[in-house]
Motif scaffolding. Structure first.
Motif, PDB file in Angstrom:
ATOM      1  N   SER A  51       0.834  -1.201   0.000  1.00  0.00           N
ATOM      2  CA  SER A  51       0.000   0.000   0.000  1.00  0.00           C
ATOM      3  C   SER A  51       0.871   1.254   0.000  1.00  0.00           C
ATOM      4  CB  SER A  51      -0.904   0.037   1.233  1.00  0.00           C
ATOM      5  OG  SER A  51      -1.672   1.233   1.209  1.00  0.00           O
ATOM      6  N   ASN A  52       0.355   2.276  -0.663  1.00  0.00           N
ATOM      7  CA  ASN A  52       1.012   3.585  -0.641  1.00  0.00           C
ATOM      8  C   ASN A  52       0.458   4.454   0.483  1.00  0.00           C
ATOM      9  OD1 ASN A  52       2.684   3.096  -2.862  1.00  0.00           O
ATOM     10  ND2 ASN A  52       1.041   3.583  -4.298  1.00  0.00           N
ATOM     11  N   HIS A  53      -0.472   3.885   1.267  1.00  0.00           N
ATOM     12  CA  HIS A  53      -1.200   4.688   2.265  1.00  0.00           C
ATOM     13  C   HIS A  53      -0.866   4.238   3.685  1.00  0.00           C
ATOM     14  CE1 HIS A  53      -3.444   6.455  -1.019  1.00  0.00           C
ATOM     15  NE2 HIS A  53      -3.480   5.228  -1.517  1.00  0.00           N
ATOM     16  N   GLU A  54      -0.367   5.177   4.472  1.00  0.00           N
ATOM     17  CA  GLU A  54       0.051   4.877   5.847  1.00  0.00           C
ATOM     18  C   GLU A  54      -1.109   4.285   6.660  1.00  0.00           C
ATOM     19  OE1 GLU A  54       1.328   8.429   7.846  1.00  0.00           O
ATOM     20  OE2 GLU A  54       2.605   7.320   9.237  1.00  0.00           O
ATOM     21  N   GLY A  55      -2.289   4.917   6.540  1.00  0.00           N
ATOM     22  CA  GLY A  55      -3.447   4.471   7.327  1.00  0.00           C
ATOM     23  C   GLY A  55      -3.875   3.056   6.962  1.00  0.00           C
ATOM     24  N   GLU A  56      -3.765   2.726   5.681  1.00  0.00           N
ATOM     25  CA  GLU A  56      -4.145   1.378   5.247  1.00  0.00           C
ATOM     26  C   GLU A  56      -3.194   0.343   5.863  1.00  0.00           C
ATOM     27  OE1 GLU A  56      -4.245   0.582   0.936  1.00  0.00           O
ATOM     28  OE2 GLU A  56      -6.058  -0.573   1.364  1.00  0.00           O
ATOM     29  N   LEU A  57      -1.906   0.680   5.882  1.00  0.00           N
ATOM     30  CA  LEU A  57      -0.922  -0.226   6.492  1.00  0.00           C
ATOM     31  C   LEU A  57      -1.210  -0.381   7.987  1.00  0.00           C
ATOM     32  CD1 LEU A  57       2.172   1.163   4.565  1.00  0.00           C
ATOM     33  CD2 LEU A  57       1.347  -1.194   4.399  1.00  0.00           C
ATOM     34  N   VAL A  58      -1.537   0.736   8.651  1.00  0.00           N
ATOM     35  CA  VAL A  58      -1.862   0.689  10.090  1.00  0.00           C
ATOM     36  C   VAL A  58      -3.069  -0.227  10.315  1.00  0.00           C
ATOM     37  CG1 VAL A  58      -2.786   2.057  12.016  1.00  0.00           C
ATOM     38  CG2 VAL A  58      -0.857   2.932  10.695  1.00  0.00           C
ATOM     39  N   THR A  59      -4.098  -0.082   9.476  1.00  0.00           N
ATOM     40  CA  THR A  59      -5.299  -0.921   9.624  1.00  0.00           C
ATOM     41  C   THR A  59      -4.974  -2.395   9.397  1.00  0.00           C
ATOM     42  OG1 THR A  59      -6.703   0.907   8.962  1.00  0.00           O
ATOM     43  CG2 THR A  59      -7.656  -1.286   8.759  1.00  0.00           C
ATOM     44  N   TRP A  60      -4.172  -2.677   8.394  1.00  0.00           N
ATOM     45  CA  TRP A  60      -3.798  -4.081   8.130  1.00  0.00           C
ATOM     46  C   TRP A  60      -3.034  -4.659   9.319  1.00  0.00           C
ATOM     47  CZ3 TRP A  60      -1.713  -3.312   2.436  1.00  0.00           C
ATOM     48  CH2 TRP A  60      -2.809  -3.241   1.561  1.00  0.00           C
ATOM     49  N   ILE A  61      -2.162  -3.840   9.939  1.00  0.00           N
ATOM     50  CA  ILE A  61      -1.403  -4.328  11.113  1.00  0.00           C
ATOM     51  C   ILE A  61      -2.362  -4.572  12.279  1.00  0.00           C
ATOM     52  CG2 ILE A  61       0.344  -3.691  12.836  1.00  0.00           C
ATOM     53  CD1 ILE A  61       1.776  -2.148  10.483  1.00  0.00           C
ATOM     54  N   GLN A  62      -3.290  -3.643  12.492  1.00  0.00           N
ATOM     55  CA  GLN A  62      -4.274  -3.838  13.576  1.00  0.00           C
ATOM     56  C   GLN A  62      -5.081  -5.111  13.353  1.00  0.00           C
ATOM     57  OE1 GLN A  62      -6.780  -0.373  13.700  1.00  0.00           O
ATOM     58  NE2 GLN A  62      -5.185   0.930  14.571  1.00  0.00           N
ATOM     59  N   ASP A  63      -5.504  -5.319  12.093  1.00  0.00           N
ATOM     60  CA  ASP A  63      -6.357  -6.470  11.770  1.00  0.00           C
ATOM     61  C   ASP A  63      -5.590  -7.799  11.773  1.00  0.00           C
ATOM     62  OD1 ASP A  63      -8.405  -4.680  11.538  1.00  0.00           O
ATOM     63  OD2 ASP A  63      -8.511  -4.729   9.346  1.00  0.00           O
ATOM     64  N   ALA A  64      -4.269  -7.717  11.836  1.00  0.00           N
ATOM     65  CA  ALA A  64      -3.458  -8.947  11.816  1.00  0.00           C
ATOM     66  C   ALA A  64      -3.546  -9.699  13.144  1.00  0.00           C
ATOM     67  CB  ALA A  64      -1.996  -8.602  11.514  1.00  0.00           C
ATOM     68  N   ARG A  65      -3.960  -8.996  14.198  1.00  0.00           N
ATOM     69  CA  ARG A  65      -4.024  -9.631  15.528  1.00  0.00           C
ATOM     70  C   ARG A  65      -5.014 -10.787  15.506  1.00  0.00           C
ATOM     71  NH1 ARG A  65      -5.605  -6.427  19.931  1.00  0.00           N
ATOM     72  NH2 ARG A  65      -4.152  -7.461  21.320  1.00  0.00           N
ATOM     73  N   GLY A  66      -4.538 -11.949  15.938  1.00  0.00           N
ATOM     74  CA  GLY A  66      -5.415 -13.122  16.003  1.00  0.00           C
ATOM     75  C   GLY A  66      -5.606 -13.829  14.666  1.00  0.00           C
ATOM     76  N   VAL A  67      -5.049 -13.256  13.594  1.00  0.00           N
ATOM     77  CA  VAL A  67      -5.219 -13.854  12.259  1.00  0.00           C
ATOM     78  C   VAL A  67      -3.902 -14.456  11.761  1.00  0.00           C
ATOM     79  CG1 VAL A  67      -5.866 -13.390   9.857  1.00  0.00           C
ATOM     80  CG2 VAL A  67      -7.053 -12.197  11.715  1.00  0.00           C
ATOM     81  N   TYR A  68      -2.803 -13.710  11.986  1.00  0.00           N
ATOM     82  CA  TYR A  68      -1.499 -14.147  11.481  1.00  0.00           C
ATOM     83  C   TYR A  68      -0.577 -14.537  12.643  1.00  0.00           C
ATOM     84  CZ  TYR A  68      -3.167 -12.138   7.155  1.00  0.00           C
ATOM     85  OH  TYR A  68      -3.919 -11.885   6.046  1.00  0.00           O
ATOM     86  N   ASP A  69       0.395 -15.402  12.323  1.00  0.00           N
ATOM     87  CA  ASP A  69       1.354 -15.859  13.333  1.00  0.00           C
ATOM     88  C   ASP A  69       2.674 -15.095  13.250  1.00  0.00           C
ATOM     89  OD1 ASP A  69      -0.240 -18.214  14.287  1.00  0.00           O
ATOM     90  OD2 ASP A  69      -0.080 -18.712  12.158  1.00  0.00           O
ATOM     91  N   GLY A  70       2.889 -14.386  12.140  1.00  0.00           N
ATOM     92  CA  GLY A  70       4.129 -13.632  11.986  1.00  0.00           C
ATOM     93  C   GLY A  70       3.944 -12.535  10.947  1.00  0.00           C
ATOM     94  N   LEU A  71       4.794 -11.510  11.038  1.00  0.00           N
ATOM     95  CA  LEU A  71       4.742 -10.395  10.084  1.00  0.00           C
ATOM     96  C   LEU A  71       6.124 -10.134   9.512  1.00  0.00           C
ATOM     97  CD1 LEU A  71       3.253  -7.847   8.838  1.00  0.00           C
ATOM     98  CD2 LEU A  71       4.085  -6.598  10.833  1.00  0.00           C
ATOM     99  N   LEU A  72       6.191 -10.049   8.180  1.00  0.00           N
ATOM    100  CA  LEU A  72       7.415  -9.616   7.483  1.00  0.00           C
ATOM    101  C   LEU A  72       7.063  -8.266   6.867  1.00  0.00           C
ATOM    102  CD1 LEU A  72      10.268 -10.369   6.383  1.00  0.00           C
ATOM    103  CD2 LEU A  72       9.127 -11.393   4.423  1.00  0.00           C
ATOM    104  N   ILE A  73       7.821  -7.235   7.207  1.00  0.00           N
ATOM    105  CA  ILE A  73       7.433  -5.895   6.739  1.00  0.00           C
ATOM    106  C   ILE A  73       8.599  -5.121   6.139  1.00  0.00           C
ATOM    107  CG2 ILE A  73       7.602  -4.990   9.134  1.00  0.00           C
ATOM    108  CD1 ILE A  73       5.319  -2.973   8.259  1.00  0.00           C
ATOM    109  N   ASN A  74       8.346  -4.608   4.928  1.00  0.00           N
ATOM    110  CA  ASN A  74       9.207  -3.593   4.340  1.00  0.00           C
ATOM    111  C   ASN A  74       8.354  -2.330   4.296  1.00  0.00           C
ATOM    112  OD1 ASN A  74      10.786  -1.872   2.912  1.00  0.00           O
ATOM    113  ND2 ASN A  74      11.245  -3.285   1.233  1.00  0.00           N
ATOM    114  N   ALA A  75       8.505  -1.496   5.302  1.00  0.00           N
ATOM    115  CA  ALA A  75       7.662  -0.305   5.413  1.00  0.00           C
ATOM    116  C   ALA A  75       8.133   0.811   4.479  1.00  0.00           C
ATOM    117  CB  ALA A  75       7.618   0.169   6.856  1.00  0.00           C
TER     118      ALA A  75
END
Ligand code: CA2
Length: 143
Positions: free
Chosen positions: A51-75
């Motif tokens: 995403s080119n949008h900071e808020g969208e990335l923030v929302t995806w990170i918030q929504d990752a709780r309880g769904v994903y076991d790990g995060l790989l991020i190139n911010a």
């Protein structure tokens, strides 16, 4: 099967189209292909997003709780600017790996600080697209 979210920040959709001397010739689709191939070998289920949008990335990170076991991020550039991403990552209770195609610490001074680094269990930089594969391998070890 462990689930991993792979997040890419602003302008990474331009990979392979410009600045090949810094970022190489591979496109973000190529990077996604490498990740999918590695995930299959490692037995991980991955979601690869940009995403080119900071808020969208923030929302995806918030929504990752309880769904994903790990995060790989190139911010991407938000690595160096985003307290909002830092705060979102702080409340994520899964291992975070920071990845960069180039090595920001060997570039301009304004790329030396990372808001992601204090929250990451591991940082991979300067390895090109194969850094993403190394990040997935590391997550697999940790999970
Ligand atoms: O090396 C990396 O992976 C970076 O995260 C890439 C970011 C940069 O701001 C970071 O300091 C390091 C930039 C991504 C933009 O990529 C482009 C690709 C082609 C043309 C223009 C930008």
């Amino acid at each position: 099967m462990k689930r991993v979210l792979v997040l890419n920040g602003p302008n990474l959709n331009m990979l392979g189209l410009r600045e090949p001397d810094i970022y190489g010739h591979e496109t973000l689709d190529d990077v996604k292909g490498l990740c999918l191939e590695a995930a299959e070998k490692l037995g991980l289920a991955i979601d690869f997003r940009q995403s080119n949008h900071e808020g969208e990335l923030v929302t995806w990170i918030q929504d990752a709780r309880g769904v994903y076991d790990g995060l790989l991020i190139n911010a991407a550039a938000y690595t160096h600017t985003s307290l909002a991403l830092h705060d979102a990552l702080k409340i994520l209770d899964i291992p975070i790996i920071e990845v960069h195609i180039s090595d920001p610490k060997k570039r301009e001074e304004f790329r030396h600080f990372s808001y992601v680094e204090p929250l990451a269990v591991h940082v991979i930089a300067g390895q090109g697209p194969k850094g993403y594969v190394q990040g997935l391998e590391k997550l697999c070890e940790l999970l």
